[in-house]
Design an enzyme around this catalytic site. Structure first.
Site, PDB file in Angstrom:
ATOM      1  N   ASN A 152      17.356   5.763  -8.606  1.00 10.21           N
ATOM      2  CA  ASN A 152      17.793   7.163  -8.613  1.00 10.21           C
ATOM      3  C   ASN A 152      19.307   7.329  -8.520  1.00 10.21           C
ATOM      4  O   ASN A 152      19.884   8.207  -9.150  1.00 10.21           O
ATOM      5  CB  ASN A 152      17.065   7.968  -7.533  1.00 10.21           C
ATOM      6  CG  ASN A 152      17.146   7.338  -6.170  1.00 10.21           C
ATOM      7  OD1 ASN A 152      17.387   6.143  -6.051  1.00 10.21           O
ATOM      8  ND2 ASN A 152      16.945   8.118  -5.145  1.00 10.21           N
ATOM      9  N   GLU A 250      15.488   1.373   4.005  1.00 12.27           N
ATOM     10  CA  GLU A 250      15.731   2.807   3.797  1.00 12.27           C
ATOM     11  C   GLU A 250      14.667   3.290   2.814  1.00 12.27           C
ATOM     12  O   GLU A 250      14.703   2.962   1.624  1.00 12.27           O
ATOM     13  CB  GLU A 250      17.126   3.034   3.217  1.00 12.27           C
ATOM     14  CG  GLU A 250      18.232   2.596   4.170  1.00 12.27           C
ATOM     15  CD  GLU A 250      19.627   2.790   3.588  1.00 12.27           C
ATOM     16  OE1 GLU A 250      20.580   2.292   4.211  1.00 12.27           O
ATOM     17  OE2 GLU A 250      19.768   3.414   2.524  1.00 12.27           O
ATOM     18  N   CYS A 284      16.281  10.568  -2.241  1.00  9.72           N
ATOM     19  CA  CYS A 284      15.440  10.343  -1.057  1.00  9.72           C
ATOM     20  C   CYS A 284      15.664  11.428  -0.013  1.00  9.72           C
ATOM     21  O   CYS A 284      14.780  11.740   0.765  1.00  9.72           O
ATOM     22  CB  CYS A 284      15.678   8.961  -0.477  1.00  9.72           C
ATOM     23  SG  CYS A 284      17.392   8.608  -0.111  1.00  9.72           S
ATOM     24  N   GLU A 463      22.340   2.158   8.614  1.00  8.00           N
ATOM     25  CA  GLU A 463      23.543   1.584   8.019  1.00  8.00           C
ATOM     26  C   GLU A 463      24.608   2.672   8.000  1.00  8.00           C
ATOM     27  O   GLU A 463      24.314   3.841   8.229  1.00  8.00           O
ATOM     28  CB  GLU A 463      23.247   1.046   6.609  1.00  8.00           C
ATOM     29  CG  GLU A 463      22.235  -0.117   6.637  1.00  8.00           C
ATOM     30  CD  GLU A 463      22.145  -0.883   5.325  1.00  8.00           C
ATOM     31  OE1 GLU A 463      23.184  -1.096   4.683  1.00  8.00           O
ATOM     32  OE2 GLU A 463      21.025  -1.276   4.953  1.00  8.00           O
TER      33      GLU A 463
HETATM   34  O1  TXE Z   1       9.853   2.142  -6.030  1.00  3.44           O
HETATM   35  P1  TXE Z   1       9.827   0.656  -5.493  1.00  3.44           P
HETATM   36  P2  TXE Z   1       9.527   2.683  -7.489  1.00  3.44           P
HETATM   37  C1  TXE Z   1       9.855   6.401  -4.042  1.00  3.44           C
HETATM   38  C2  TXE Z   1       9.531   7.585  -4.941  1.00  3.44           C
HETATM   39  C3  TXE Z   1       9.028   6.917  -6.176  1.00  3.44           C
HETATM   40  C4  TXE Z   1       8.279   5.747  -5.592  1.00  3.44           C
HETATM   41  C5  TXE Z   1       8.053   4.590  -6.521  1.00  3.44           C
HETATM   42  O2  TXE Z   1       8.512   8.344  -4.351  1.00  3.44           O
HETATM   43  O3  TXE Z   1       8.177   7.730  -6.911  1.00  3.44           O
HETATM   44  O4  TXE Z   1       9.085   5.328  -4.518  1.00  3.44           O
HETATM   45  O5  TXE Z   1       9.271   4.205  -7.145  1.00  3.44           O
HETATM   46  C6  TXE Z   1      11.752  -3.403  -6.232  1.00  3.44           C
HETATM   47  N1  TXE Z   1       9.323  -7.290  -3.964  1.00  3.44           N
HETATM   48  N2  TXE Z   1      11.247   6.041  -4.088  1.00  3.44           N
HETATM   49  O6  TXE Z   1       8.266   2.106  -8.017  1.00  3.44           O
HETATM   50  O7  TXE Z   1       8.653  -0.074  -6.011  1.00  3.44           O
HETATM   51  C7  TXE Z   1      11.863  -2.653  -7.529  1.00  3.44           C
HETATM   52  O8  TXE Z   1      12.041  -3.529  -8.610  1.00  3.44           O
HETATM   53  C8  TXE Z   1      10.620  -7.039  -4.071  1.00  3.44           C
HETATM   54  C9  TXE Z   1      12.079   6.509  -3.021  1.00  3.44           C
HETATM   55  O9  TXE Z   1      10.723   2.517  -8.309  1.00  3.44           O
HETATM   56  O10 TXE Z   1       9.983   0.731  -4.029  1.00  3.44           O
HETATM   57  C10 TXE Z   1      13.089  -1.808  -7.263  1.00  3.44           C
HETATM   58  O11 TXE Z   1      14.260  -2.603  -7.444  1.00  3.44           O
HETATM   59  N3  TXE Z   1      11.121  -5.976  -4.706  1.00  3.44           N
HETATM   60  C11 TXE Z   1      13.360   5.779  -2.980  1.00  3.44           C
HETATM   61  C12 TXE Z   1      12.935  -1.468  -5.774  1.00  3.44           C
HETATM   62  O12 TXE Z   1      12.052  -2.440  -5.246  1.00  3.44           O
HETATM   63  C13 TXE Z   1      10.249  -5.114  -5.255  1.00  3.44           C
HETATM   64  C14 TXE Z   1      14.004   5.514  -4.269  1.00  3.44           C
HETATM   65  C15 TXE Z   1      12.364  -0.082  -5.514  1.00  3.44           C
HETATM   66  O13 TXE Z   1      11.125   0.027  -6.176  1.00  3.44           O
HETATM   67  C16 TXE Z   1       8.872  -5.324  -5.174  1.00  3.44           C
HETATM   68  C17 TXE Z   1      13.066   5.017  -5.247  1.00  3.44           C
HETATM   69  C18 TXE Z   1       8.402  -6.475  -4.489  1.00  3.44           C
HETATM   70  N4  TXE Z   1       7.106  -6.768  -4.338  1.00  3.44           N
HETATM   71  C19 TXE Z   1      11.743   5.343  -5.139  1.00  3.44           C
HETATM   72  N5  TXE Z   1       8.253  -4.303  -5.802  1.00  3.44           N
HETATM   73  C20 TXE Z   1      14.382   6.210  -1.979  1.00  3.44           C
HETATM   74  N6  TXE Z   1      14.120   5.972  -0.698  1.00  3.44           N
HETATM   75  O14 TXE Z   1      15.450   6.672  -2.328  1.00  3.44           O
HETATM   76  C21 TXE Z   1       9.214  -3.489  -6.271  1.00  3.44           C
HETATM   77  N7  TXE Z   1      10.432  -3.970  -5.943  1.00  3.44           N
END
Ligand code: TXE
Length: 482
Positions: A152, A250, A284, A463
């Site tokens: 994002n 986070e 977020c 952080e």
């Molecule tokens: O998140 P992921 P996604 C929330 C938001 C969104 C949902 C899913 O609701 O719709 O999460 O988004 C990496 N081991 N937020 O699927 O899966 C992945 O490649 C290691 C809130 O994008 O959490 C990416 O780099 N890494 C949030 C990162 O994790 C892994 C912002 C985030 O992906 C992994 C984004 C694994 N097993 C989404 N699986 C906020 N807090 O701002 C995935 N990744």
């Protein structure tokens, strides 16, 4: 631009190529190379070796000078970073120009200043023989840090971690989201130009479930810092527990805003417009639940509706554009599913609720309408679960206690906004929010010295400022008997 992992100061290809597509048009932007398991290992080994090389023996002042050069390097290529970030995410230039790219550079400057100015603790203590003893602490880098981030705010959120990690003398292996890899790839060039020694900054590109999981499971990582969903955060915590590594998490939010009848309505509407719709709701810290005191409820709903309907969806580079698309087709499916669930839960759709009619060239993009609901029960899933889209539910309240209870009734606890011109109420209510960041009459106002992080399922750890130093350093207490 060639998009591939950056390991030990050079870009490395692999056989497996995947595509990066535009969120705005759905068309191919460029292919990228997925890091192999061996490349993930090489990146970690390069980072480990760099700790023992030139980087490991630099003074804080030398590191600080290099980090200033990294910040200057981003600023010098401001337009390139802007173009890449907007191409990748579809967000309007007007947004990224003021937030994402300046903060990307600031994250290196601010943490260079923080590490330069931090003092070591010292304690004198008495001893039975009367000579006394002196204790002082030494701050050391933790080692190799795995940095995993979302799509994002790619440059902003990654550098928010890379900046302090490097300032503290660590080395990093960074796994950006597979949805957004352009600015992290460019950062490799900036690091080389700034004189960051080889192996200090590395990236590995590819899907989280494979490349990310390989990285967090690597036994030679000393700590992991993660921003993303709560579900993946739990997986990161599990992987970090093997070998008892530290993890900073986070995670998601379902952030409330409370609007009291004694607010400045213009400010409350302007702030809520941003907190709900900025970045197409993919922040977020964004607001998805709005509680409005009953006497001003109808007026507030009507004015937010007017604001939402005035948003201009369009191309990132168009100066008129105020809202872009969602990041991906799969994320759009998820958001549209919540739009349907809201209807099923009996919501009154005040505006939006579907897919907008776009010009022919944009039809393949991941567009959704800015959406406002009223009338749902507080336990409906669109009110309890994070949607991460341009939408909110507005509910009325009658008393301060009721508003606080509704706002805090969530498994998440990242951020909140309270709108009131009554100073006592501002302090009283602001302090009772069960969140990491409680804003009064504002939203997204960030001083990088303050703690950032979430309560409840929104994360573990803080952080920012010296809180980042706590995470990215290991303390040794030296006790000298005098
Ligand atoms: O998140 P992921 P996604 C929330 C938001 C969104 C949902 C899913 O609701 O719709 O999460 O988004 C990496 N081991 N937020 O699927 O899966 C992945 O490649 C290691 C809130 O994008 O959490 C990416 O780099 N890494 C949030 C990162 O994790 C892994 C912002 C985030 O992906 C992994 C984004 C694994 N097993 C989404 N699986 C906020 N807090 O701002 C995935 N990744």
């Amino acid at each position: 631009m060639k998009v591939s992992s950056f390991i030990n100061g050079v870009y490395v290809d692999s056989e497996e190529q995947r595509n990066i597509t535009s969120p705005v048009t759905g068309k191919l932007i460029t292919p990228y190379s997925v890091a192999t398991d061996a490349q993930v290992d090489e990146a970690v080994q390069a980072a480990k070796a760099a700790l023992k090389g030139e980087w490991g023996s630099m003074s804080i002042q030398q590191r600080v000078e290099i980090l200033y050069k990294v910040a200057d390097g981003i600023s010098a290529r401001f337009d390139d970073f802007l173009e890449a970030e907007c191409l990748d995410t579809g967000k309007p230039y007007s947004l990224a120009r003021h937030i994402d790219i300046p903060r990307g550079a600031a994250n290196f400057r601010v943490f260079a200043d923080t590490i330069k100015n931090v003092a070591d603790e010292a304690f004198h203590m008495p001893t039975p023989d009367g000579t006394g003893a002196l204790n002082y602490t030494i701050r050391k880098p933790k080692g190799v840090i795995g940095v995993i981030g979302p799509w994002n705010l790619p440059l902003l959120l990654m550098t928010w971690k890379i900046g302090p990690a490097l300032a503290c003398g660590n080395t990093v292996v960074v796994k950006p989201s597979e949805e957004t890899q352009l600015t992290m790839t460019m950062l490799g060039e900036v690091m080389n130009a700034a004189g960051v020694p080889k192996g200090v900054f590395n990236t590995v590109l590819g899907p989280g479930s494979r490349v990310g999981d390989k990285l967090i499971s690597h036994p030679d990582l000393d700590a992991i810092t993660f921003t993303g969903s709560t579900a993946t955060g739990e997986r990161v915590a599990e992987a970090a527990s093997v070998g008892l590594r530290d993890a900073s998490l986070e995670l998601g939010g379902k952030n409330p805003a409370i609007v009291f009848a004694d607010c400045d309505m213009d400010k409350a509407i302007e702030g809520t417009m941003r907190s709900v719709f900025a970045n197409c709701g993919q922040v977020c810290l964004g607001t998805e639940r709005v509680y409005v005191e009953r006497p001003i409820f109808d007026e507030f709903v009507a004015r937010l509706k007017t604001g939402a309907e005035a948003l201009k969806l369009g191309k990132a580079e168009d100066p008129e554009t105020t809202m872009g698309p969602l990041i991906s087709a799969s994320h759009r499916d998820k958001v549209l599913d919540y739009y349907q669930q809201a209807v099923d839960a009996g919501a009154t759709v005040i505006t939006g609720g579907g897919v907008p009619e776009m010009a022919e060239e944009l039809k393949g993009g991941n567009w959704v309408e800015p959406t406002i609901w009223t009338g749902m029960a507080e336990d409906a899933t669109p009110i309890t679960e994070e949607i991460f889209g341009p939408c909110c539910h507005i509910a009325p309240f009658d008393t301060e206690d009721e508003a606080i209870e509704m706002a805090n009734n969530s498994p998440y606890g990242l951020a909140s906004s309270v709108w009131t011109e009554n100073a006592s109420r501002a302090h009283r209510v602001g302090g009772q929010m069960e969140v990491g960041i409680s804003w009064i009459n504002s939203w997204f106002l960030r001083d990088l010295r303050t703690p950032f992080g979430g309560a409840k399922q929104s994360g573990i750890g803080r952080e920012g400022g010296h809180y980042s130093l706590e995470f990215y350093t290991e303390l040794t207490n030296v006790c000298i008997k005098l």
